[in-house]
Enzyme design. Structure first.
Site, PDB file in Angstrom:
ATOM      1  N   SER A 124      -4.613 -15.626   4.056  1.00 62.04           N
ATOM      2  CA  SER A 124      -4.332 -16.979   4.535  1.00 62.04           C
ATOM      3  C   SER A 124      -5.261 -17.413   5.659  1.00 62.04           C
ATOM      4  O   SER A 124      -5.655 -16.603   6.518  1.00 62.04           O
ATOM      5  CB  SER A 124      -2.888 -17.005   5.057  1.00 62.04           C
ATOM      6  OG  SER A 124      -2.669 -18.146   5.838  1.00 62.04           O
ATOM      7  N   GLU A 126      -4.214 -18.878   8.075  1.00 64.38           N
ATOM      8  CA  GLU A 126      -3.458 -18.602   9.313  1.00 64.38           C
ATOM      9  C   GLU A 126      -4.061 -17.408  10.056  1.00 64.38           C
ATOM     10  O   GLU A 126      -3.859 -17.262  11.255  1.00 64.38           O
ATOM     11  CB  GLU A 126      -2.011 -18.247   8.981  1.00 64.38           C
ATOM     12  CG  GLU A 126      -0.954 -19.330   9.096  1.00 64.38           C
ATOM     13  CD  GLU A 126      -0.873 -20.065  10.424  1.00 64.38           C
ATOM     14  OE1 GLU A 126      -1.214 -21.269  10.425  1.00 64.38           O
ATOM     15  OE2 GLU A 126      -0.483 -19.487  11.442  1.00 64.38           O
ATOM     16  N   TYR A 148       3.635 -14.161  11.359  1.00 61.27           N
ATOM     17  CA  TYR A 148       3.173 -14.305   9.964  1.00 61.27           C
ATOM     18  C   TYR A 148       1.664 -14.033   9.876  1.00 61.27           C
ATOM     19  O   TYR A 148       1.210 -13.246   9.030  1.00 61.27           O
ATOM     20  CB  TYR A 148       3.490 -15.724   9.462  1.00 61.27           C
ATOM     21  CG  TYR A 148       2.809 -16.083   8.164  1.00 61.27           C
ATOM     22  CD1 TYR A 148       3.331 -15.687   6.940  1.00 61.27           C
ATOM     23  CD2 TYR A 148       1.620 -16.828   8.156  1.00 61.27           C
ATOM     24  CE1 TYR A 148       2.690 -16.013   5.740  1.00 61.27           C
ATOM     25  CE2 TYR A 148       0.984 -17.158   6.972  1.00 61.27           C
ATOM     26  CZ  TYR A 148       1.520 -16.759   5.773  1.00 61.27           C
ATOM     27  OH  TYR A 148       0.891 -17.074   4.592  1.00 61.27           O
TER      28      TYR A 148
HETATM   29  P1  NAP Z   1       6.384 -19.531  -1.352  1.00 57.68           P
HETATM   30  O1  NAP Z   1       6.586 -20.752  -2.162  1.00 57.68           O
HETATM   31  O2  NAP Z   1       7.100 -19.374  -0.063  1.00 57.68           O
HETATM   32  O3  NAP Z   1       6.753 -18.282  -2.297  1.00 57.68           O
HETATM   33  C1  NAP Z   1       6.963 -17.003  -1.757  1.00 57.68           C
HETATM   34  C2  NAP Z   1       7.478 -16.102  -2.869  1.00 57.68           C
HETATM   35  O4  NAP Z   1       7.685 -14.786  -2.334  1.00 57.68           O
HETATM   36  C3  NAP Z   1       8.826 -16.547  -3.475  1.00 57.68           C
HETATM   37  O5  NAP Z   1       8.787 -16.345  -4.858  1.00 57.68           O
HETATM   38  C4  NAP Z   1       9.807 -15.587  -2.820  1.00 57.68           C
HETATM   39  O6  NAP Z   1      10.961 -15.347  -3.602  1.00 57.68           O
HETATM   40  C5  NAP Z   1       8.952 -14.318  -2.788  1.00 57.68           C
HETATM   41  N1  NAP Z   1       9.499 -13.325  -1.863  1.00 57.68           N
HETATM   42  C6  NAP Z   1       9.834 -13.493  -0.557  1.00 57.68           C
HETATM   43  N2  NAP Z   1      10.307 -12.341  -0.048  1.00 57.68           N
HETATM   44  C7  NAP Z   1      10.275 -11.420  -1.047  1.00 57.68           C
HETATM   45  C8  NAP Z   1      10.639 -10.056  -1.146  1.00 57.68           C
HETATM   46  N3  NAP Z   1      11.146  -9.380  -0.102  1.00 57.68           N
HETATM   47  N4  NAP Z   1      10.453  -9.426  -2.318  1.00 57.68           N
HETATM   48  C9  NAP Z   1       9.963 -10.078  -3.396  1.00 57.68           C
HETATM   49  N5  NAP Z   1       9.612 -11.386  -3.370  1.00 57.68           N
HETATM   50  C10 NAP Z   1       9.768 -12.052  -2.208  1.00 57.68           C
HETATM   51  O7  NAP Z   1       4.837 -19.315  -1.038  1.00 57.68           O
HETATM   52  P2  NAP Z   1       3.548 -19.985  -1.746  1.00 57.68           P
HETATM   53  O8  NAP Z   1       3.222 -21.238  -1.040  1.00 57.68           O
HETATM   54  O9  NAP Z   1       3.729 -19.976  -3.217  1.00 57.68           O
HETATM   55  O10 NAP Z   1       2.418 -18.944  -1.315  1.00 57.68           O
HETATM   56  C11 NAP Z   1       2.126 -17.805  -2.116  1.00 57.68           C
HETATM   57  C12 NAP Z   1       1.428 -16.771  -1.259  1.00 57.68           C
HETATM   58  O11 NAP Z   1       0.227 -17.307  -0.729  1.00 57.68           O
HETATM   59  C13 NAP Z   1       2.218 -16.294  -0.044  1.00 57.68           C
HETATM   60  O12 NAP Z   1       1.894 -14.944   0.160  1.00 57.68           O
HETATM   61  C14 NAP Z   1       1.687 -17.142   1.096  1.00 57.68           C
HETATM   62  O13 NAP Z   1       1.888 -16.480   2.322  1.00 57.68           O
HETATM   63  C15 NAP Z   1       0.239 -17.234   0.701  1.00 57.68           C
HETATM   64  N6  NAP Z   1      -0.487 -18.413   1.156  1.00 57.68           N
HETATM   65  C16 NAP Z   1       0.011 -19.639   0.895  1.00 57.68           C
HETATM   66  C17 NAP Z   1      -0.710 -20.755   1.269  1.00 57.68           C
HETATM   67  C18 NAP Z   1      -0.188 -22.133   0.995  1.00 57.68           C
HETATM   68  O14 NAP Z   1      -0.717 -23.078   1.601  1.00 57.68           O
HETATM   69  N7  NAP Z   1       0.749 -22.302   0.092  1.00 57.68           N
HETATM   70  C19 NAP Z   1      -1.953 -20.599   1.899  1.00 57.68           C
HETATM   71  C20 NAP Z   1      -2.435 -19.322   2.127  1.00 57.68           C
HETATM   72  C21 NAP Z   1      -1.707 -18.213   1.724  1.00 57.68           C
HETATM   73  P3  NAP Z   1      12.324 -16.220  -3.431  1.00 57.68           P
HETATM   74  O15 NAP Z   1      12.137 -17.414  -4.311  1.00 57.68           O
HETATM   75  O16 NAP Z   1      13.355 -15.279  -3.898  1.00 57.68           O
HETATM   76  O17 NAP Z   1      12.428 -16.589  -1.977  1.00 57.68           O
HETATM   77  N1  GDD Z   2       6.896 -27.142   8.913  1.00 61.78           N
HETATM   78  C1  GDD Z   2       6.727 -28.058   9.848  1.00 61.78           C
HETATM   79  N2  GDD Z   2       7.790 -28.838  10.213  1.00 61.78           N
HETATM   80  N3  GDD Z   2       5.519 -28.205  10.425  1.00 61.78           N
HETATM   81  C2  GDD Z   2       5.364 -29.164  11.354  1.00 61.78           C
HETATM   82  C3  GDD Z   2       6.415 -29.991  11.749  1.00 61.78           C
HETATM   83  C4  GDD Z   2       7.689 -29.814  11.154  1.00 61.78           C
HETATM   84  O1  GDD Z   2       8.666 -30.487  11.470  1.00 61.78           O
HETATM   85  N4  GDD Z   2       5.930 -30.859  12.685  1.00 61.78           N
HETATM   86  C5  GDD Z   2       4.651 -30.567  12.870  1.00 61.78           C
HETATM   87  N5  GDD Z   2       4.294 -29.531  12.069  1.00 61.78           N
HETATM   88  C6  GDD Z   2       2.976 -28.871  12.043  1.00 61.78           C
HETATM   89  C7  GDD Z   2       3.031 -27.361  12.265  1.00 61.78           C
HETATM   90  O2  GDD Z   2       3.199 -27.074  13.651  1.00 61.78           O
HETATM   91  C8  GDD Z   2       1.676 -26.957  11.691  1.00 61.78           C
HETATM   92  O3  GDD Z   2       0.681 -27.163  12.663  1.00 61.78           O
HETATM   93  C9  GDD Z   2       1.459 -27.958  10.553  1.00 61.78           C
HETATM   94  O4  GDD Z   2       2.414 -29.014  10.752  1.00 61.78           O
HETATM   95  C10 GDD Z   2       1.643 -27.373   9.153  1.00 61.78           C
HETATM   96  O5  GDD Z   2       2.861 -26.630   9.131  1.00 61.78           O
HETATM   97  P1  GDD Z   2       3.436 -25.995   7.775  1.00 61.78           P
HETATM   98  O6  GDD Z   2       3.475 -27.005   6.706  1.00 61.78           O
HETATM   99  O7  GDD Z   2       4.706 -25.309   8.128  1.00 61.78           O
HETATM  100  O8  GDD Z   2       2.311 -24.966   7.324  1.00 61.78           O
HETATM  101  P2  GDD Z   2       1.434 -23.901   8.139  1.00 61.78           P
HETATM  102  O9  GDD Z   2       0.058 -24.468   8.275  1.00 61.78           O
HETATM  103  O10 GDD Z   2       2.110 -23.448   9.356  1.00 61.78           O
HETATM  104  O11 GDD Z   2       1.415 -22.671   7.120  1.00 61.78           O
HETATM  105  C11 GDD Z   2       1.153 -22.872   5.730  1.00 61.78           C
HETATM  106  O12 GDD Z   2      -0.219 -22.721   5.484  1.00 61.78           O
HETATM  107  C12 GDD Z   2      -0.729 -21.395   5.700  1.00 61.78           C
HETATM  108  C13 GDD Z   2      -2.224 -21.447   5.391  1.00 61.78           C
HETATM  109  O13 GDD Z   2      -2.917 -21.903   6.520  1.00 61.78           O
HETATM  110  C14 GDD Z   2       1.998 -21.852   4.950  1.00 61.78           C
HETATM  111  O14 GDD Z   2       1.902 -22.151   3.576  1.00 61.78           O
HETATM  112  C15 GDD Z   2       1.495 -20.451   5.156  1.00 61.78           C
HETATM  113  O15 GDD Z   2       2.202 -19.554   4.273  1.00 61.78           O
HETATM  114  C16 GDD Z   2       0.011 -20.419   4.806  1.00 61.78           C
HETATM  115  O16 GDD Z   2      -0.514 -19.143   4.960  1.00 61.78           O
END
Ligand code: NAP
Ligand code: GDD
Length: 331
Positions: A124, A126, A148
């Site tokens: 990520s 992050e 995280y």
């Molecule tokens: P998500 O929607 O939160 O999905 C997370 C998945 O992990 C869900 O299927 C959840 O299952 C499963 N999970 C959580 N705890 C588990 C456990 N103990 N054992 C088995 N499964 C478990 O995340 P996403 O947005 O699809 O992201 C996919 C991956 O990419 C994650 O690793 C995330 O950190 C990473 N990532 C995401 C982004 C982004 O912007 N979306 C960016 C960079 C990296 P349940 O449905 O049962 O909760």
């Molecule tokens: N969730 C949330 N809720 N975020 C808020 C809010 C709120 O009410 N107000 C402001 N924000 C700001 C957060 O502080 C952050 O700076 C930004 O919005 C995005 O927050 P999120 O959507 O929660 O995502 P993230 O950037 O912290 O993390 C996501 O992206 C990562 C990749 O950079 C997640 O998908 C992570 O799993 C992923 O790795």
């Protein structure tokens, strides 16, 4: 014979899009799901008959071993995680267990039962955290700002180490934020798009948010799962950034979402609540995905305004779907 893929995090946003993509490409698809008291299969309801779901939890080694043995995977996509940054501050140990150590458990299963398989780790942006340069690419140092982010750095280096120490075919995708209508409700883009749709429909008056000045590089999730697949088709295991190259603030996202429903004085509808502000914030992320373009031919197409429109329209559509049809009594 069809290639086989095991996807962890099958019920999540990315897992669901990735499994759709793999099915289209003719894979035999296995999805790891954990037992919940109420199954969370909304994102994969439409493909349930086409995939095989395997019970497992990243906390439980034997279930991961069994899943790898049963699926005989050519490719493993390690997507499961406790993925919400805010929660990681209140559940740091759980986040480390799942998002960090959970990946090592899966790597152990790979090493023991499918050492020939190619392995993708969902790393990520992050991990970059407090950045000292812009844009960020594969050479940018990590300085995570949340439990995280710390757990993801651990998993990233574990993957690099298993590649170097054991000669396994393991790649990291360092992906910047990618979003869709399948995003969890607590993430910023979904919270805003759903909130705006509800305000537009007269069902709510305000959205409660935190830091409006943070900037993110937001892309569209279906395009990012295509990058995951491309990374595993590359002969040599390697690490790649996935990003749009554009950064926008939370404020811009909010303003654009309200603009789409004809509300210009959006400030009236947003409250700032301390509980949405993180103990340490990642202020600015913008990625440089030129390596992915050069080596894998990957380039995201959906730009910021298209993404906001896709998400707001989806929320308005789903609210309309849940309204009782004219003349049909509710309840
Ligand atoms: P998500 O929607 O939160 O999905 C997370 C998945 O992990 C869900 O299927 C959840 O299952 C499963 N999970 C959580 N705890 C588990 C456990 N103990 N054992 C088995 N499964 C478990 O995340 P996403 O947005 O699809 O992201 C996919 C991956 O990419 C994650 O690793 C995330 O950190 C990473 N990532 C995401 C982004 C982004 O912007 N979306 C960016 C960079 C990296 P349940 O449905 O049962 O909760
Ligand atoms: N969730 C949330 N809720 N975020 C808020 C809010 C709120 O009410 N107000 C402001 N924000 C700001 C957060 O502080 C952050 O700076 C930004 O919005 C995005 O927050 P999120 O959507 O929660 O995502 P993230 O950037 O912290 O993390 C996501 O992206 C990562 C990749 O950079 C997640 O998908 C992570 O799993 C992923 O790795």
């Amino acid at each position: 014979m069809a290639r086989s893929a095991l996807v962890t995090g099958a019920t999540g946003q990315d897992g669901s899009y990735l499994m759709e993509l793999l099915l289209k490409k003719g894979y035999e698809v296995y999805g790891l799901v954990r037992r919940l008291s109420v199954p969370n299969i909304g994102n994969i309801q439409h493909i349930l008959e086409d995939v095989t779901l395997l019970d497992g939890d990243l906390i439980d080694q034997s279930s991961l071993n069994a899943a790898v043995r049963e699926s005989h995977p050519d490719e493993i996509y390690s997507l499961a995680a406790q993925s919400f940054v805010a929660t990681s501050f209140v559940q740091p140990v759980l986040t480390g267990e799942i998002t960090g150590l959970g990946v090592v458990r899966l790597l152990e299963a790979l090493r023991a039962y499918a050492p020939e398989a190619r392995f993708y780790q969902a790393s990520s942006s992050e991990m970059f955290g407090r950045v000292d340069r812009e844009p960020q690419d594969e050479t940018t140092p990590f300085h995570p700002r949340s439990p995280y982010g710390v757990a993801k750095v651990y998993a990233y280096w574990a993957c690099v180490n298993y590649r170097e120490a054991h000669g396994l075919s393991i790649s990291n995708g360092i992906l910047f934020n990618h979003e869709s209508a399948r995003r969890g409700l607590e993430f910023l883009t979904r919270k805003v798009s759903q909130g705006v749709a509800r305000i537009h429909a007269g069902l709510a008056k305000t959205i409660s948010l935190g830091n409006l000045d943070a900037k993110r590089d937001w892309g569209y999730a279906p395009e990012f799962v295509d990058l995951m697949w491309r990374i595993l088709q590359h002969k040599e295991p390697d690490d790649f950034v996935g990003a749009t190259g554009e950064a926008h603030s939370v404020r811009e996202f909010v303003a654009e979402a309200f603009r789409l429903v004809g509300i210009s004085n959006w400030e009236k509808h947003v409250t700032i609540d301390e509980k949405n502000i993180r103990p340490s914030e990642v202020y600015n992320l913008r990625g440089d995905a030129s390596k992915a373009k050069r080596v894998l031919g990957w380039e995201p197409k959906t730009r910021f305004k298209d993404l906001v429109r896709i998400m707001v329209e989806a929320e308005i559509g789903s609210l309309e779907d849940t309204r009782p049809a004219k003349g049909v009594p509710s309840g």
